[in-house]
Design an enzyme around this catalytic site. Structure first.
Site, PDB file in Angstrom:
ATOM      1  N   ASP B  96       0.861  -1.184   0.000  1.00 51.13           N
ATOM      2  CA  ASP B  96       0.000   0.000   0.000  1.00 51.13           C
ATOM      3  C   ASP B  96       0.897   1.233   0.000  1.00 51.13           C
ATOM      4  O   ASP B  96       2.123   1.134   0.075  1.00 51.13           O
ATOM      5  CB  ASP B  96      -0.968  -0.038   1.183  1.00 51.13           C
ATOM      6  N   GLY B  98       0.920   3.864   2.085  1.00 53.82           N
ATOM      7  CA  GLY B  98       1.152   4.558   3.346  1.00 53.82           C
ATOM      8  C   GLY B  98       0.081   5.596   3.637  1.00 53.82           C
ATOM      9  O   GLY B  98      -0.025   6.082   4.765  1.00 53.82           O
ATOM     10  N   ASP B 287      -8.161  -7.203   0.553  1.00 57.23           N
ATOM     11  CA  ASP B 287      -7.220  -7.482   1.641  1.00 57.23           C
ATOM     12  C   ASP B 287      -7.893  -7.085   2.925  1.00 57.23           C
ATOM     13  O   ASP B 287      -8.739  -6.172   2.938  1.00 57.23           O
ATOM     14  CB  ASP B 287      -5.938  -6.654   1.493  1.00 57.23           C
ATOM     15  N   CYS B 325     -14.437 -27.905   7.401  1.00 57.26           N
ATOM     16  CA  CYS B 325     -13.146 -27.349   7.003  1.00 57.26           C
ATOM     17  C   CYS B 325     -12.097 -28.457   6.939  1.00 57.26           C
ATOM     18  O   CYS B 325     -12.016 -29.290   7.835  1.00 57.26           O
ATOM     19  CB  CYS B 325     -12.720 -26.270   7.995  1.00 57.26           C
ATOM     20  N   CYS B 327      -8.793 -27.865   6.788  1.00 57.46           N
ATOM     21  CA  CYS B 327      -7.462 -27.321   7.085  1.00 57.46           C
ATOM     22  C   CYS B 327      -6.756 -28.170   8.136  1.00 57.46           C
ATOM     23  O   CYS B 327      -7.373 -28.957   8.846  1.00 57.46           O
ATOM     24  CB  CYS B 327      -7.542 -25.854   7.520  1.00 57.46           C
ATOM     25  N   CYS B 330      -8.220 -27.954  11.672  1.00 61.08           N
ATOM     26  CA  CYS B 330      -9.483 -28.668  11.870  1.00 61.08           C
ATOM     27  C   CYS B 330      -9.303 -30.179  11.760  1.00 61.08           C
ATOM     28  O   CYS B 330     -10.031 -30.937  12.398  1.00 61.08           O
ATOM     29  CB  CYS B 330     -10.533 -28.167  10.880  1.00 61.08           C
ATOM     30  N   HIS B 356      -6.372 -21.305  10.687  1.00 62.48           N
ATOM     31  CA  HIS B 356      -7.732 -21.714  10.296  1.00 62.48           C
ATOM     32  C   HIS B 356      -8.479 -20.559   9.635  1.00 62.48           C
ATOM     33  O   HIS B 356      -9.141 -20.749   8.609  1.00 62.48           O
ATOM     34  CB  HIS B 356      -8.539 -22.224  11.487  1.00 62.48           C
TER      35      HIS B 356
END
Lengths: 393, 393
Positions: B96, B98, B287, B325, B327, B330, B356
């Site tokens: 970004d 700033g 984001d 999930c 992941c 999990c 997660h």
């Protein structure tokens, strides 16, 4: 009892140093072994996947009975299927007895023949720990290796004080053994293995030798502990503020007298140098918070000695922490980046430095085992110490 | 300039929603995409290996120019070979400008035509950031996508205040573009790609649309930003305290007017619901610190809505955070264990909950892309919102 808790076999030796295999119900541990400390059910900052990875390959980690008993509590862990299931770790676990933690509470504790009354370090609540309670909690936790409940004397304890403490430890060892055996039989009779997690084999119980810096008391403590009879033997009450020469002296005198056919465990020790020196004196097992705690405070162990990652000289240094280290942190990250993370207070600093430190400790022990097996341990020891003392960062 | 900074191709669309490919000099990013935030050169609590793993597969992360400029400083990062090398991340990076961080300093800043004078949040030192300085710092960082330096108005800014701010942003956009282009040419002439890291292709520059909650100003801002000409267009100044309906309203009006052949980026947004709603209105890139920040404060995103891991009801709950999930957290850990880690203040709590949460955000976006490609996005959106609102934990 029909199930063998652990078996231990020495495969090679050089002087007093031994390389062997400790078979637990959750896999084989090559010795000499360093056991990362997982106080509250986590090796601080480490994912279990990393501990299991070939890079670290930790075969056994520690849990602290005192801490887990207070939080989340033995009943919660039992309800979740024991400590292995609770934390999701299928390899071996050793739990300490709580004796050392209670001892370190200092003025907050009161010791009687029966046990120790103390105030919780969290909320000041009054608690009572005894050989029986410790065995019950450790049965609920379901560790593969359980430690007898002992009393620790200060490093500078007088002969009289150390004797009284050692004798109490001896009586508590017998009470630990008795309560432990009764519970193991109850569990076997009920057709359950401890913690009901489907693993065959009983829990193992290790005894602890005390006696502060007094060799005659240490000898007597060892004899009385052997009389009770354990699956392994530990030297406790060292690395509690005494001179390093005292620690080495006690280990040098006592370790060779410990049963050859049982694993020998030096509790709470130490630096990589301490590990190698104690291996040279006959010790097989170690645990210590140094690699994890130092990782969080920016102290890094390398093949050239310690590095303080905060040091301004690393601000644009693109070299790894240790050029000889093959860990994932050294393969990927520079001192400059690690220093930046540490200075700005990012979590990743502790994560990466802890990972490297554990890799260094575990890799050093791999080197130790290999050297003993190939008869080069004395050379390995000399070269390791020369190099780490060179300070050639 | 002969090298193409980025290319963008829409492969499928449904209503305003688009699925496409953003090709950067460091790999292809499938859109719509969620970009984890790596403020100080680290996505807090995450190892890069985890971000790269197929489970998360983050193709682009953010760095914050303001924070990195203050610590460790652009010169240190340049000396270490640019931000990619400094942090050791070979995939795409967006920095970004700033502008937003300086805006959030509030009373510590003073805005003039030239730029912003402000006091560092770390040591109070006086600093000056302008379009030119921001471009120079971002060139040193070497991000693949650079953001123009903008001024952010509060969500409730009056029409006059928002107009002044928007017009300043437009003038700064032209100055950003100019300084950026001069530097890119200098680097090309010198035979170097930005940050000298051996990658072909120039840096891309994105413009930012401002105007607070005033649609007419937003439209004018967009037109003026397009006039300057950028490789992608962002909507800034949302998710700064305004009502959710205002945010959705601005996005609904503005996103469809943004150039179809360029990526559209909604800055600093948002919850999974926000992402899906903004995709439905034509946005491609996002984001937000939510998954990482919430991970560290015990707030978990699941397919059934948010879970507060501190809640006592999970104390012995052996279920994973989210049964849908896949992941690694999990698959391995229970709510009981995660709650315990959080309650006792262990680092591993933040590490695992962040992992997660990121998995959930990134997986949601995979689902969004798949749904758009197969023409099921409206159904996906409806089902996702129904389920996350069910609260059936």
């Amino acid at each position: 009892m029909t199930l063998k808790p652990v078996s231990f076999e020495v495969m090679a030796s050089e002087g007093e140093a031994r390389a062997g295999y400790l078979r637990t119900r959750r896999g084989v541990i090559e010795t000499p072994v360093f056991m990362p400390v997982g106080t509250l059910g986590t090796v601080k900052g480490m994912r279990f996947e990393a501990l299991e990875s070939p890079e670290l390959d930790a075969r056994v980690i520690l849990g602290n009975t005192y801490h887990l008993w207070l939080r989340p509590g033995a009943e919660i862990i039992r309800a979740c299927g024991g400590l292995h299931r609770f934390i999701s770790w299928e390899r071996a676990l050793l739990t300490d007895s709580g004796g050392f933690q209670v001892w370190s509470l200092g003025a907050l504790r009161r010791v009687t023949e029966d046990g120790v009354e103390f105030r919780s370090h969290i909320d000041g609540q009054c608690c009572f720990l005894s050989p029986e309670v410790s065995m019950e909690v450790q049965a609920a936790l379901g560790a593969d290796i359980v430690m007898a409940f002992d009393e620790c004397a200060p490093g500078d304890a007088s002969h009289d004080a150390a004797r009284a403490s050692m004798e109490l430890t001896a009586r508590w060892a017998a009470r630990s053994r008795h309560r432990f055996d009764v519970m193991q039989l109850e569990m076997m009779d009920a057709g359950r293995t401890p913690a009901g997690d489907g693993f065959s084999g009983a829990q193992a119980l290790f005894g602890i030798v005390q006696g502060a810096a007094h060799i005659d008391l240490r000898r007597e403590s060892l004899a009385r502990t052997i009389d009770v009879g354990f699956d392994g033997y530990a030297i406790g009450g060292l690395s509690v503020g005494e001179e390093k020469s005292v620690m080495y002296g006690v280990v040098e005198e006592i370790a060779p007298l410990m049963p050859r056919e049982r694993p020998r465990y030096l509790m709470g020790v130490g630096t990589p140098e301490d590990l190698i020196e104690a291996v040279a004196r006959g010790v097989d097992m170690f645990d210590c918070v140094l690699p994890t705690r130092n990782g969080r405070t920016g102290q890094v162990w390398t093949s050239h000695g310690k590095v303080n990652i905060k040091n301004a000289r690393w601000v644009a240094d693109t070299r790894p922490l240790d050029e000889r280290c093959g860990c994932s942190v050294c393969r990927r990250h520079s001192r400059a980046y690690l220093r930046h993370l540490y200075v700005v207070g990012e979590m990743l600093a502790g994560i990466l430095l802890t990972h490297h430190n554990l890799a260094f400790f575990l890799d050093t022990m791999r080197g130790v085992r290999q050297a003993i097996r190939s008869g080069n341990f004395m050379q390995f020891r000399r070269e390791f110490l020369e190099q780490t003392r060179s300070g050639d960062e």
